[in-house]
Design an enzyme around this catalytic site. Structure first.
Site, PDB file in Angstrom:
ATOM      1  N   GLY A 194       0.684  -1.360  -0.040  1.00  0.00           N
ATOM      2  CA  GLY A 194      -0.240  -0.155  -0.045  1.00  0.00           C
ATOM      3  C   GLY A 194       0.890   1.369   0.112  1.00  0.00           C
ATOM      4  CD  GLU A 233      -9.303   3.317  28.212  1.00  0.00           C
ATOM      5  OE1 GLU A 233      -8.181   3.822  27.898  1.00  0.00           O
ATOM      6  OE2 GLU A 233      -9.164   2.170  28.087  1.00  0.00           O
ATOM      7  N   GLY A 238       2.387   2.505  -2.403  1.00  0.00           N
ATOM      8  CA  GLY A 238       2.377   3.058  -4.046  1.00  0.00           C
ATOM      9  C   GLY A 238       3.309   2.654  -4.979  1.00  0.00           C
ATOM     10  CE  LYS A 239       5.295  -3.149  -3.024  1.00  0.00           C
ATOM     11  NZ  LYS A 239       4.543  -2.696  -1.654  1.00  0.00           N
ATOM     12  CB  THR A 240       0.835  -0.775  -7.990  1.00  0.00           C
ATOM     13  OG1 THR A 240       1.175  -2.030  -7.476  1.00  0.00           O
ATOM     14  CG2 THR A 240       0.137  -1.370  -9.309  1.00  0.00           C
ATOM     15  CG  ASP A 258      -2.795  -1.185  29.525  1.00  0.00           C
ATOM     16  OD1 ASP A 258      -3.071  -0.853  28.139  1.00  0.00           O
ATOM     17  OD2 ASP A 258      -3.976  -1.053  30.222  1.00  0.00           O
TER      18      ASP A 258
HETATM   19  P1  ADP Z   1       1.451  -1.171  -3.445  1.00  0.00           P
HETATM   20  O1  ADP Z   1       1.712  -1.577  -4.875  1.00  0.00           O
HETATM   21  O2  ADP Z   1       2.745  -0.443  -2.646  1.00  0.00           O
HETATM   22  O3  ADP Z   1       0.825  -2.397  -2.674  1.00  0.00           O
HETATM   23  P2  ADP Z   1      -0.503   0.655  -4.445  1.00  0.00           P
HETATM   24  O4  ADP Z   1       0.463   1.470  -5.535  1.00  0.00           O
HETATM   25  O5  ADP Z   1      -1.346  -0.631  -4.991  1.00  0.00           O
HETATM   26  O6  ADP Z   1       0.611  -0.042  -3.370  1.00  0.00           O
HETATM   27  O7  ADP Z   1      -1.343   1.673  -3.628  1.00  0.00           O
HETATM   28  C1  ADP Z   1      -2.863   1.457  -3.699  1.00  0.00           C
HETATM   29  C2  ADP Z   1      -3.439   2.831  -3.660  1.00  0.00           C
HETATM   30  O8  ADP Z   1      -3.230   3.649  -2.507  1.00  0.00           O
HETATM   31  C3  ADP Z   1      -2.970   3.704  -4.966  1.00  0.00           C
HETATM   32  O9  ADP Z   1      -3.498   3.449  -6.160  1.00  0.00           O
HETATM   33  C4  ADP Z   1      -3.176   5.174  -4.521  1.00  0.00           C
HETATM   34  O10 ADP Z   1      -4.601   5.283  -4.445  1.00  0.00           O
HETATM   35  C5  ADP Z   1      -2.839   5.003  -3.018  1.00  0.00           C
HETATM   36  N1  ADP Z   1      -1.466   5.439  -2.667  1.00  0.00           N
HETATM   37  C6  ADP Z   1      -0.622   4.764  -2.203  1.00  0.00           C
HETATM   38  N2  ADP Z   1       0.713   5.334  -2.006  1.00  0.00           N
HETATM   39  C7  ADP Z   1       0.287   6.640  -2.442  1.00  0.00           C
HETATM   40  C8  ADP Z   1       1.039   7.657  -2.374  1.00  0.00           C
HETATM   41  N3  ADP Z   1       2.286   7.843  -2.078  1.00  0.00           N
HETATM   42  N4  ADP Z   1       0.594   8.944  -2.958  1.00  0.00           N
HETATM   43  C9  ADP Z   1      -0.674   8.621  -3.357  1.00  0.00           C
HETATM   44  N5  ADP Z   1      -1.625   7.907  -3.149  1.00  0.00           N
HETATM   45  C10 ADP Z   1      -0.828   6.404  -2.865  1.00  0.00           C
END
Ligand code: ADP
Length: 467
Positions: free
Chosen positions: A59, A278, A61-63, A353
């Site tokens: 998640g 809490e 943003g590699k893809t 905790d």
């Molecule tokens: P990964 O391939 O690393 O698992 P993805 O590229 O599939 O992650 O990320 C999923 C979605 O999360 C992206 O399509 C985008 O909408 C959001 N996202 C992830 N990283 C970023 C970033 N750096 N900036 C903006 N959006 C992001």
């Protein structure tokens, strides 16, 4: 066969859509010119990196970055996830890889993207699923394709993984995935930038503070942040509002972090205990300048937890000082201390905790050299994997006597921390009791409420009740 068709896409994503990740963007952007005008590079005999491995947790943003490269360069994007190949019949995965590369070469300049490379690229003959023929054949095919470039085709191969540690070293050799671009979870500033990207087209309330929103979600990936903005928009729409308010983000965050609010029948005594518990965390956090500021304290059950005190660290911390960590220990043990002082005994409610405090104390003693009795020596029993967030046992490389002294130092640290929590709560006993009553009534309090309650009660104590 069906395996022979690969439809590339023409991504519309741009580097502007990728917020933060500046290092990764810088490295990847070098490839834009090459993909746009391969001839210019060819003419001077330049070899351009071909295989790039994007490393990082899910998640981040590699893809997205790979797609943005295709978008910027205006080239077709061939994408597949290596995990698809694992379940296939022998030979099918390899055939698909071959056909994908063939088509990419035919349409060059082009990008090939392989997600989850580790699912076929695990070190051969090791670990899970060893001896899977299909996996090996697919891996061999990928290696053959990488080796088979003549050096002049303008095809860039990007692969993504969150498990670089398990990859077959053959994949990482020169000429293959020899360029590594690391992508990490976003910092506070990056989270703000990502929220901005994803709220570009959303009607936000004018007084919204995205920095505050970002501060409340440490550890969120880009994908999590996107999900957050979407949940917030849904909250607003459900409430029949036309702009999204900060409260919508708060609610969305709580739902994502802790699970949806649960309707539970909690007995009144238990609810009272929760409120006291809490209030202990909140009052002690409020009292310690080193502790993170309180974000909110709640006794609304969500997901697995019955109540919670949340903090809002406004700055990104890269190293943690001993004073800060000690404050964390004191705050962690304060719920239990409050139960003991105000209700007279303790409960199983401090389970989590105690677990967290023990882990932290152990790290302080055995990793970070924060116990004077032990000194600066690495006495870890396990290694935390940076990407998995999981621990792996390490062989113990120290004597029993050392282990015993680590245990003793950890215990001393925890006991001293609880003492400190008890001292603070004993001093603010009336304040904490009043806070618990107010929390029982309101269910959720924020920092201003906590401050007001503690200060009012304590003024009354000094001056007598306001008649
Ligand atoms: P990964 O391939 O690393 O698992 P993805 O590229 O599939 O992650 O990320 C999923 C979605 O999360 C992206 O399509 C985008 O909408 C959001 N996202 C992830 N990283 C970023 C970033 N750096 N900036 C903006 N959006 C992001």
């Amino acid at each position: 066969a069906k395996s022979s068709r690969f439809d590339p896409t023409r991504p519309t994503a741009r580097f502007d859509d990728v917020a933060g990740q500046e290092n990764a963007k810088r490295e990847i952007s070098e490839l834009i010119d090459f993909l746009r005008e391969p001839d210019r590079f060819r003419a001077v005999g330049a070899e351009v990196p071909r295989g790039i491995l994007l490393l990082g947790p899910p998640g981040v943003g590699k893809t997205l970055l790979a797609r943005a490269l295709a978008g910027e360069a205006g080239v077709p994007f061939f994408s597949t996830s290596a995990s698809e190949f694992v379940e296939m019949f022998v030979g099918v995965g390899a055939a698909r890889v071959r056909s994908m590369f063939e088509q990419a070469k035919a349409q060059a300049p082009a990008i090939v993207f392989i997600d989850e490379l580790d699912s076929v690229g695990r070190a051969r003959g090791a670990g899970v699923g060893g001896g899977n023929d299909e996996r090996e054949q697919t891996l061999n095919q990928i290696l053959a394709e990488l080796d088979g470039f003549e050096g002049h085709e303008a095809v860039v191969v990007l692969a993504a993984t969150n498990r670089p540690d398990v990859l077959d070293p053959a994949l990482l050799r020169p000429g293959r995935f020899d360029r590594h671009v690391e992508m990490t979870l976003p910092s506070l500033e990056d989270r703000v930038a990502i929220l901005k990207v994803h709220t570009r087209k959303m009607p936000l309330a004018e007084d919204i503070d995205l920095r505050r929103v970002a501060a409340g979600v440490p550890g969120f990936s880009g994908a999590d942040l996107k999900n957050l903005t979407n949940e917030a928009a849904i909250m607003a729409a459900r409430g029949e509002r036309t702009v999204i308010a900060e409260a919508d983000f708060d609610e969305a965050r709580d739902k994502i972090v802790m699970g949806a609010a649960r309707a539970m029948a909690i007995r009144p005594e238990e609810r009272r205990r929760l409120a006291v518990h809490e209030s202990g965390h909140a009052a002690v956090a409020f009292s310690l300048p080193e502790a993170d500021p309180i974000y909110k304290v709640t006794i609304i059950p969500r997901g697995r937890s019955l109540g919670a005190t949340h903090f809002l660290p406004m700055d990104e911390r890269y190293t943690l000082s001993k004073a800060y960590l000690e404050a964390q220990l004191v705050v962690a043990l304060a719920g239990r201390a409050a139960e003991r002082i105000i209700l007279g005994d303790v409960s199983s409610g401090a389970d989590d905790d105690i677990q967290r405090a023990t882990r932290l104390a152990r790290a302080m003693v055995a990793r970070w050299g924060m116990s004077d009795d032990i000194g600066p020596i690495d006495l870890r029993l396990s290694d935390e994997h940076p990407f998995l967030g999981r621990d792996f046992a390490l062989p113990r490389a120290f004597a029993d006597a050392t282990a015993a002294s680590v245990d003793a130092a950890v215990q001393a640290l925890l006991t001293a921390s609880e003492e400190k929590a008890r001292a603070i709560i004993a001093r603010r006993k009336h304040g904490v009791a009043a806070l618990a009553r107010r929390l029982e009534a309101a269910e959720t309090l924020d920092l201003a409420d906590v401050r007001a309650c503690l200060e009012e009660t304590e003024v009354e104590q000094v001056n007598g009740p306001l008649a």
